[in-house]
Motif scaffolding. Sequence first.
Motif, PDB file in Angstrom:
ATOM      1  N   VAL A 194       1.461  98.005  54.708  1.00  6.02           N
ATOM      2  CA  VAL A 194       2.154  97.203  53.696  1.00  6.02           C
ATOM      3  C   VAL A 194       3.189  96.302  54.361  1.00  6.02           C
ATOM      4  CG1 VAL A 194       3.759  97.304  51.746  1.00  6.02           C
ATOM      5  CG2 VAL A 194       1.738  98.762  51.757  1.00  6.02           C
ATOM      6  N   VAL A 195       3.927  96.817  55.307  1.00  5.62           N
ATOM      7  CA  VAL A 195       4.945  96.016  56.005  1.00  5.62           C
ATOM      8  C   VAL A 195       4.281  94.857  56.742  1.00  5.62           C
ATOM      9  CG1 VAL A 195       6.593  96.027  57.927  1.00  5.62           C
ATOM     10  CG2 VAL A 195       6.652  97.849  56.215  1.00  5.62           C
ATOM     11  N   GLN A 196       3.247  95.154  57.512  1.00  6.65           N
ATOM     12  CA  GLN A 196       2.601  94.117  58.322  1.00  6.65           C
ATOM     13  C   GLN A 196       1.915  93.070  57.445  1.00  6.65           C
ATOM     14  OE1 GLN A 196       0.089  96.423  60.928  1.00  6.65           O
ATOM     15  NE2 GLN A 196       1.738  96.756  62.408  1.00  6.65           N
ATOM     16  N   GLN A 197       1.251  93.510  56.386  1.00  8.51           N
ATOM     17  CA  GLN A 197       0.526  92.557  55.549  1.00  8.51           C
ATOM     18  C   GLN A 197       1.471  91.779  54.643  1.00  8.51           C
ATOM     19  OE1 GLN A 197      -3.158  94.040  53.811  1.00  8.51           O
ATOM     20  NE2 GLN A 197      -3.307  95.569  55.444  1.00  8.51           N
ATOM     21  N   SER A 198       2.593  92.365  54.289  1.00  9.65           N
ATOM     22  CA  SER A 198       3.601  91.616  53.523  1.00  9.65           C
ATOM     23  C   SER A 198       4.144  90.475  54.373  1.00  9.65           C
ATOM     24  CB  SER A 198       4.753  92.529  53.105  1.00  9.65           C
ATOM     25  OG  SER A 198       4.331  93.488  52.167  1.00  9.65           O
ATOM     26  N   ALA A 199       4.353  90.762  55.649  1.00  9.46           N
ATOM     27  CA  ALA A 199       4.863  89.735  56.558  1.00  9.46           C
ATOM     28  C   ALA A 199       3.872  88.590  56.683  1.00  9.46           C
ATOM     29  CB  ALA A 199       5.130  90.343  57.931  1.00  9.46           C
TER      30      ALA A 199
ATOM     31  N   ARG B 108       2.017  87.394  54.490  1.00  7.63           N
ATOM     32  CA  ARG B 108       2.044  86.526  53.317  1.00  7.63           C
ATOM     33  C   ARG B 108       3.171  85.511  53.416  1.00  7.63           C
ATOM     34  NH1 ARG B 108      -1.123  88.867  49.015  1.00  7.63           N
ATOM     35  NH2 ARG B 108      -0.235  87.275  47.671  1.00  7.63           N
ATOM     36  N   ASP B 109       4.291  85.920  54.003  1.00  9.75           N
ATOM     37  CA  ASP B 109       5.353  84.984  54.405  1.00  9.75           C
ATOM     38  C   ASP B 109       5.831  84.071  53.282  1.00  9.75           C
ATOM     39  OD1 ASP B 109       6.876  84.429  56.688  1.00  9.75           O
ATOM     40  OD2 ASP B 109       5.806  82.572  57.053  1.00  9.75           O
ATOM     41  N   ASP B 110       6.037  84.620  52.103  1.00  6.87           N
ATOM     42  CA  ASP B 110       6.408  83.762  50.978  1.00  6.87           C
ATOM     43  C   ASP B 110       7.683  84.229  50.282  1.00  6.87           C
ATOM     44  OD1 ASP B 110       4.148  85.213  48.481  1.00  6.87           O
ATOM     45  OD2 ASP B 110       5.559  86.117  49.876  1.00  6.87           O
ATOM     46  N   CYS B 111       8.505  84.976  51.019  1.00  8.75           N
ATOM     47  CA  CYS B 111       9.686  85.551  50.375  1.00  8.75           C
ATOM     48  C   CYS B 111      10.964  84.829  50.763  1.00  8.75           C
ATOM     49  CB  CYS B 111       9.790  87.043  50.736  1.00  8.75           C
ATOM     50  SG  CYS B 111       8.423  87.993  50.058  1.00  8.75           S
ATOM     51  N   SER B 112      10.853  83.604  51.204  1.00  8.40           N
ATOM     52  CA  SER B 112      12.048  82.873  51.584  1.00  8.40           C
ATOM     53  C   SER B 112      11.949  81.448  51.060  1.00  8.40           C
ATOM     54  CB  SER B 112      12.165  82.871  53.107  1.00  8.40           C
ATOM     55  OG  SER B 112      13.322  82.203  53.522  1.00  8.40           O
TER      56      SER B 112
ATOM     57  N   TYR C  98      12.646  81.022  58.590  1.00  6.00           N
ATOM     58  CA  TYR C  98      12.395  82.351  58.060  1.00  6.00           C
ATOM     59  C   TYR C  98      12.631  83.423  59.129  1.00  6.00           C
ATOM     60  CZ  TYR C  98       9.855  85.675  55.056  1.00  6.00           C
ATOM     61  OH  TYR C  98       9.482  86.727  54.269  1.00  6.00           O
TER      62      TYR C  98
ATOM     63  N   VAL D  60      -3.339  99.536  49.703  1.00  8.08           N
ATOM     64  CA  VAL D  60      -2.447  98.609  50.413  1.00  8.08           C
ATOM     65  C   VAL D  60      -2.593  97.211  49.820  1.00  8.08           C
ATOM     66  CG1 VAL D  60      -2.048  97.461  52.621  1.00  8.08           C
ATOM     67  CG2 VAL D  60      -2.401  99.935  52.550  1.00  8.08           C
TER      68      VAL D  60
ATOM     69  N   VAL E  51       0.385  94.940  48.304  1.00 12.62           N
ATOM     70  CA  VAL E  51       0.789  93.701  48.969  1.00 12.62           C
ATOM     71  C   VAL E  51       0.604  92.485  48.054  1.00 12.62           C
ATOM     72  CG1 VAL E  51       0.258  92.177  50.920  1.00 12.62           C
ATOM     73  CG2 VAL E  51       0.399  94.628  51.267  1.00 12.62           C
TER      74      VAL E  51
ATOM     75  N   ARG F  36       4.301  90.470  44.431  1.00 13.37           N
ATOM     76  CA  ARG F  36       5.424  89.810  45.101  1.00 13.37           C
ATOM     77  C   ARG F  36       6.663  90.715  45.117  1.00 13.37           C
ATOM     78  NH1 ARG F  36       9.499  85.727  44.700  1.00 13.37           N
ATOM     79  NH2 ARG F  36       9.435  84.490  46.614  1.00 13.37           N
TER      80      ARG F  36
ATOM     81  N   ARG G 215       6.506  92.862  48.106  1.00  7.34           N
ATOM     82  CA  ARG G 215       6.791  92.125  49.342  1.00  7.34           C
ATOM     83  C   ARG G 215       8.292  91.862  49.472  1.00  7.34           C
ATOM     84  NH1 ARG G 215       2.392  89.237  47.382  1.00  7.34           N
ATOM     85  NH2 ARG G 215       3.555  87.295  47.137  1.00  7.34           N
ATOM     86  N   LEU G 216       8.949  91.551  48.376  1.00  9.16           N
ATOM     87  CA  LEU G 216      10.403  91.358  48.397  1.00  9.16           C
ATOM     88  C   LEU G 216      11.106  92.658  48.755  1.00  9.16           C
ATOM     89  CD1 LEU G 216      10.905  89.090  45.256  1.00  9.16           C
ATOM     90  CD2 LEU G 216      11.361  88.463  47.623  1.00  9.16           C
TER      91      LEU G 216
ATOM     92  N   VAL H 288       9.891  95.114  50.517  1.00 10.65           N
ATOM     93  CA  VAL H 288       9.658  95.394  51.936  1.00 10.65           C
ATOM     94  C   VAL H 288      10.728  94.700  52.779  1.00 10.65           C
ATOM     95  CG1 VAL H 288       8.115  94.884  53.882  1.00 10.65           C
ATOM     96  CG2 VAL H 288       7.187  95.849  51.772  1.00 10.65           C
TER      97      VAL H 288
ATOM     98  N   ASP I 165       6.320  94.395  64.032  1.00  8.71           N
ATOM     99  CA  ASP I 165       5.497  94.438  62.823  1.00  8.71           C
ATOM    100  C   ASP I 165       5.525  93.153  62.012  1.00  8.71           C
ATOM    101  OD1 ASP I 165       6.021  97.989  62.080  1.00  8.71           O
ATOM    102  OD2 ASP I 165       4.499  96.965  63.268  1.00  8.71           O
ATOM    103  N   ILE I 166       6.618  92.393  62.079  1.00  6.26           N
ATOM    104  CA  ILE I 166       6.704  91.151  61.310  1.00  6.26           C
ATOM    105  C   ILE I 166       6.245  89.959  62.145  1.00  6.26           C
ATOM    106  CG2 ILE I 166       8.201  89.627  59.970  1.00  6.26           C
ATOM    107  CD1 ILE I 166       7.819  92.408  58.737  1.00  6.26           C
TER     108      ILE I 166
END
Lengths: 80, 205
Positions: free
Chosen positions: A49-54, A56-60, B42, B129, B133, B136, B139-140, B142, B161-162
């Motif tokens: 979840v952490v890696q795949q959330s990153a 997506r890159d849409d939280c900024s 970012y 997962v 994911v 949104r 994801r926020l 996380v 990881d990021i």
Amino acid sequence: MNCREIADFLNLYVEGELPTAERTIFEAHLAECPNCRAYIASYRTTVSVVQQSAARDDCSPPVPEDLVRAILASVTTPAT
Amino acid sequence: MDMVPPNNRPLLPDEEILPGLQAGEQAAFEAFVRRFCDPMYYIAQRILRNEEDTRDVMQDAFLRAFRAIHQFEGRSQLSTWLRRIVINAALKKLKANQRHSSQSIDELLPQFGADEHHTREFTLLESTVEELVNRREIRLLVHRRIQELPEIYRMVVLLRDIEGLSTEETAEILETSVMVIKTRLHRARQALRTLLEPDLKGEAL
């Protein structure tokens, strides 16, 4: 191997870096410990979840335009 | 790591931007900045968590990149090269501003009794997962939980990881050993599991 050791060496197991003998012992514990199996599953899910959330890159919000202009202005005289 | 410029001009590939950049052309530099500013902003923002410092680092990093573009040998993509400059600049800023001692992560790690068993039971999530994911809010959360980690662990998660850097690259940037990075990453992931568990289960209900 006990539950604490499973947690300590979990990263090596998940990454496939445990030597064969240790891996056998590790998996023998897992076969008999549903709590450790559940812990590993939640660990793996967390990492995914952490890696795949990153990805997506849409939280900024986008860069403020005044910052873009300030960056561009800083090199109005090209470096030679 | 591509982005659409505000005026929707098509993105130029590296090989079209690079000659202009190396010739010091303003138009090429503008294309370069507009192409990469969002993802680099970012990255800096996640490391620094402070708008003023992020802005400082962005200006510093892009200026460094423009001045060092003649050293770019094309062995990686421009985005990869620039990302390294931004990360180094952000970490330098962070180090200069650091005013706290190392925080403990122990309370976020799994706890064990005298019998070396976990002191609590764990249950499986119902959501996949992908399902998590795709939300949104998740994801926020996380990103919020990563920010809650003690600094040295937060950095390892951000870089490994990021940003997807290798263990060796992360060790080099953070000026420590591969073994330390592996240990910190594992502890950070365990802590994130603890922090995210109620969030992920809340979504599953």
